[in-house]
Design a protein around this motif. Sequence first.
Motif, PDB file in Angstrom:
ATOM      1  N   LYS A  28     117.857 112.107  75.885  1.00 42.01           N
ATOM      2  CA  LYS A  28     118.111 113.311  76.682  1.00 42.01           C
ATOM      3  C   LYS A  28     117.114 113.391  77.828  1.00 42.01           C
ATOM      4  CE  LYS A  28     120.167 116.298  73.240  1.00 42.01           C
ATOM      5  NZ  LYS A  28     120.139 117.614  72.612  1.00 42.01           N
ATOM      6  N   HIS A  29     117.662 113.479  79.022  1.00 42.22           N
ATOM      7  CA  HIS A  29     116.832 113.543  80.226  1.00 42.22           C
ATOM      8  C   HIS A  29     116.971 114.909  80.883  1.00 42.22           C
ATOM      9  CE1 HIS A  29     116.229 109.139  80.317  1.00 42.22           C
ATOM     10  NE2 HIS A  29     117.452 109.103  79.843  1.00 42.22           N
ATOM     11  N   LEU A  30     115.841 115.496  81.229  1.00 44.96           N
ATOM     12  CA  LEU A  30     115.819 116.734  82.011  1.00 44.96           C
ATOM     13  C   LEU A  30     115.319 116.384  83.402  1.00 44.96           C
ATOM     14  CD1 LEU A  30     115.933 119.840  82.320  1.00 44.96           C
ATOM     15  CD2 LEU A  30     113.547 119.871  81.532  1.00 44.96           C
ATOM     16  N   ILE A  31     116.081 116.784  84.415  1.00 44.43           N
ATOM     17  CA  ILE A  31     115.646 116.610  85.796  1.00 44.43           C
ATOM     18  C   ILE A  31     115.427 117.989  86.393  1.00 44.43           C
ATOM     19  CG2 ILE A  31     116.208 115.729  88.090  1.00 44.43           C
ATOM     20  CD1 ILE A  31     118.011 113.655  86.730  1.00 44.43           C
ATOM     21  N   VAL A  91     114.731 103.725  93.610  1.00 46.74           N
ATOM     22  CA  VAL A  91     114.879 104.803  92.629  1.00 46.74           C
ATOM     23  C   VAL A  91     115.733 104.332  91.457  1.00 46.74           C
ATOM     24  CG1 VAL A  91     115.923 107.083  92.220  1.00 46.74           C
ATOM     25  CG2 VAL A  91     114.487 106.709  94.241  1.00 46.74           C
ATOM     26  N   GLU A  92     116.882 103.752  91.763  1.00 46.24           N
ATOM     27  CA  GLU A  92     117.783 103.299  90.693  1.00 46.24           C
ATOM     28  C   GLU A  92     117.109 102.267  89.802  1.00 46.24           C
ATOM     29  OE1 GLU A  92     122.350 101.723  90.115  1.00 46.24           O
ATOM     30  OE2 GLU A  92     121.402 101.448  92.074  1.00 46.24           O
ATOM     31  N   ASN A  93     116.445 101.286  90.388  1.00 42.98           N
ATOM     32  CA  ASN A  93     115.759 100.264  89.593  1.00 42.98           C
ATOM     33  C   ASN A  93     114.649 100.852  88.744  1.00 42.98           C
ATOM     34  OD1 ASN A  93     117.399  98.262  90.652  1.00 42.98           O
ATOM     35  ND2 ASN A  93     115.958  97.696  92.273  1.00 42.98           N
ATOM     36  N   THR A  94     113.864 101.757  89.326  1.00 42.54           N
ATOM     37  CA  THR A  94     112.766 102.379  88.581  1.00 42.54           C
ATOM     38  C   THR A  94     113.296 103.158  87.392  1.00 42.54           C
ATOM     39  OG1 THR A  94     111.381 102.505  90.558  1.00 42.54           O
ATOM     40  CG2 THR A  94     110.818 103.989  88.746  1.00 42.54           C
ATOM     41  N   VAL A  95     114.320 103.956  87.615  1.00 34.28           N
ATOM     42  CA  VAL A  95     114.874 104.796  86.546  1.00 34.28           C
ATOM     43  C   VAL A  95     115.427 103.918  85.420  1.00 34.28           C
ATOM     44  CG1 VAL A  95     116.743 106.404  85.993  1.00 34.28           C
ATOM     45  CG2 VAL A  95     115.323 106.786  88.010  1.00 34.28           C
ATOM     46  N   LYS A  96     116.163 102.875  85.775  1.00 26.18           N
ATOM     47  CA  LYS A  96     116.735 102.001  84.745  1.00 26.18           C
ATOM     48  C   LYS A  96     115.659 101.262  83.956  1.00 26.18           C
ATOM     49  CE  LYS A  96     121.353 101.272  86.625  1.00 26.18           C
ATOM     50  NZ  LYS A  96     122.283 100.300  87.220  1.00 26.18           N
ATOM     51  N   GLN A  97     114.572 100.870  84.614  1.00 24.96           N
ATOM     52  CA  GLN A  97     113.496 100.147  83.920  1.00 24.96           C
ATOM     53  C   GLN A  97     112.582 101.072  83.142  1.00 24.96           C
ATOM     54  OE1 GLN A  97     111.553  97.790  86.919  1.00 24.96           O
ATOM     55  NE2 GLN A  97     113.392  96.612  87.375  1.00 24.96           N
ATOM     56  N   ALA A  98     112.331 102.271  83.663  1.00 25.00           N
ATOM     57  CA  ALA A  98     111.355 103.180  83.050  1.00 25.00           C
ATOM     58  C   ALA A  98     111.866 103.854  81.791  1.00 25.00           C
ATOM     59  CB  ALA A  98     110.937 104.248  84.072  1.00 25.00           C
ATOM     60  N   PHE A  99     113.172 104.095  81.756  1.00 28.99           N
ATOM     61  CA  PHE A  99     113.733 104.810  80.599  1.00 28.99           C
ATOM     62  C   PHE A  99     114.654 103.895  79.817  1.00 28.99           C
ATOM     63  CE2 PHE A  99     113.019 108.322  83.788  1.00 28.99           C
ATOM     64  CZ  PHE A  99     111.890 108.817  83.201  1.00 28.99           C
ATOM     65  N   ASN A 146     121.232 112.353  92.864  1.00 28.12           N
ATOM     66  CA  ASN A 146     122.509 111.761  92.458  1.00 28.12           C
ATOM     67  C   ASN A 146     122.328 110.325  91.958  1.00 28.12           C
ATOM     68  OD1 ASN A 146     123.777 114.148  93.171  1.00 28.12           O
ATOM     69  ND2 ASN A 146     124.391 113.409  95.186  1.00 28.12           N
ATOM     70  N   THR A 147     121.463 109.567  92.615  1.00 30.55           N
ATOM     71  CA  THR A 147     121.173 108.193  92.195  1.00 30.55           C
ATOM     72  C   THR A 147     120.520 108.188  90.816  1.00 30.55           C
ATOM     73  OG1 THR A 147     120.967 107.451  94.482  1.00 30.55           O
ATOM     74  CG2 THR A 147     119.893 106.094  92.805  1.00 30.55           C
ATOM     75  N   THR A 148     119.581 109.093  90.602  1.00 25.93           N
ATOM     76  CA  THR A 148     118.885 109.184  89.314  1.00 25.93           C
ATOM     77  C   THR A 148     119.862 109.539  88.198  1.00 25.93           C
ATOM     78  OG1 THR A 148     116.844 109.838  90.444  1.00 25.93           O
ATOM     79  CG2 THR A 148     116.976 110.309  88.092  1.00 25.93           C
ATOM     80  N   VAL A 149     120.684 110.535  88.426  1.00 27.47           N
ATOM     81  CA  VAL A 149     121.676 110.946  87.426  1.00 27.47           C
ATOM     82  C   VAL A 149     122.622 109.779  87.121  1.00 27.47           C
ATOM     83  CG1 VAL A 149     123.663 112.464  86.998  1.00 27.47           C
ATOM     84  CG2 VAL A 149     121.556 113.410  87.959  1.00 27.47           C
ATOM     85  N   GLY A 150     123.113 109.125  88.160  1.00 27.81           N
ATOM     86  CA  GLY A 150     124.027 108.000  87.972  1.00 27.81           C
ATOM     87  C   GLY A 150     123.402 106.864  87.176  1.00 27.81           C
ATOM     88  N   ALA A 151     122.142 106.538  87.484  1.00 30.02           N
ATOM     89  CA  ALA A 151     121.458 105.450  86.775  1.00 30.02           C
ATOM     90  C   ALA A 151     121.285 105.780  85.299  1.00 30.02           C
ATOM     91  CB  ALA A 151     120.101 105.177  87.427  1.00 30.02           C
ATOM     92  N   LEU A 152     120.954 107.022  84.999  1.00 25.12           N
ATOM     93  CA  LEU A 152     120.769 107.425  83.599  1.00 25.12           C
ATOM     94  C   LEU A 152     122.096 107.465  82.850  1.00 25.12           C
ATOM     95  CD1 LEU A 152     118.122 110.221  84.172  1.00 25.12           C
ATOM     96  CD2 LEU A 152     117.723 107.987  83.113  1.00 25.12           C
TER      97      LEU A 152
END
Length: 193
Positions: free
Chosen positions: A2-5, A185-193, A21-27
């Motif tokens: 569960k992610h809270l933005i 942003v997309e790469n960071t989010v996918k790798q970090a979480f 939008n990119t962050t939400v899409g990646a998650l």
Amino acid sequence: MKHLIVYAHPHQDSLNRSILNTTVGALQSKGDEVIVRDLYELDFRPVLKAQDTAAMRAGNTPQDIKTEQEFITQADTITFIYPIWWTGLPAILKGYVDRVFAYGFAYASDENGIVKMLAGKKGLIINTHGTPAEVYDQIGMSDALRATATVGIFEFTGIESVGHLLFGSIGYLPEEGYQEILRQVENTVKQAF
């Protein structure tokens, strides 16, 4: 997961909205659940008042604060997305932290010092600013921004930082520059979480 933005930008057509939008899409592409708290859309009241602290001390947390605290409690990760204005958080987000990350909820103290009550959660901060990144790096502002938000908010309350992205020269980049930001942003989010 569960992610809270927690999102703080007033304009629908901003780069910050594209980052959101990119962050939400990646998650969501990973099958994760995402909750977005758009502080401007919520018309979140940022001013911490004496009646807020008195109510919390009496065990009667105001409902708007309690709602946000419930979202934080349920989240495995917390991401803040916001522009840097006057070398800091927009007032609405600063007020969110003042009111929601309250003593007794996000942190406390005992005879050993600070008790980090949000331990076990991970956090990411994504910022934009108009000043060239090299200028902020040279004058120490990039480090200061990381210290006040990543250390001063997340780490102080026990949230483990997985990164703090700072993107400069916003408003002055060629189109490819903005596309590169969204890719990062997309790469960071996918790798970090």
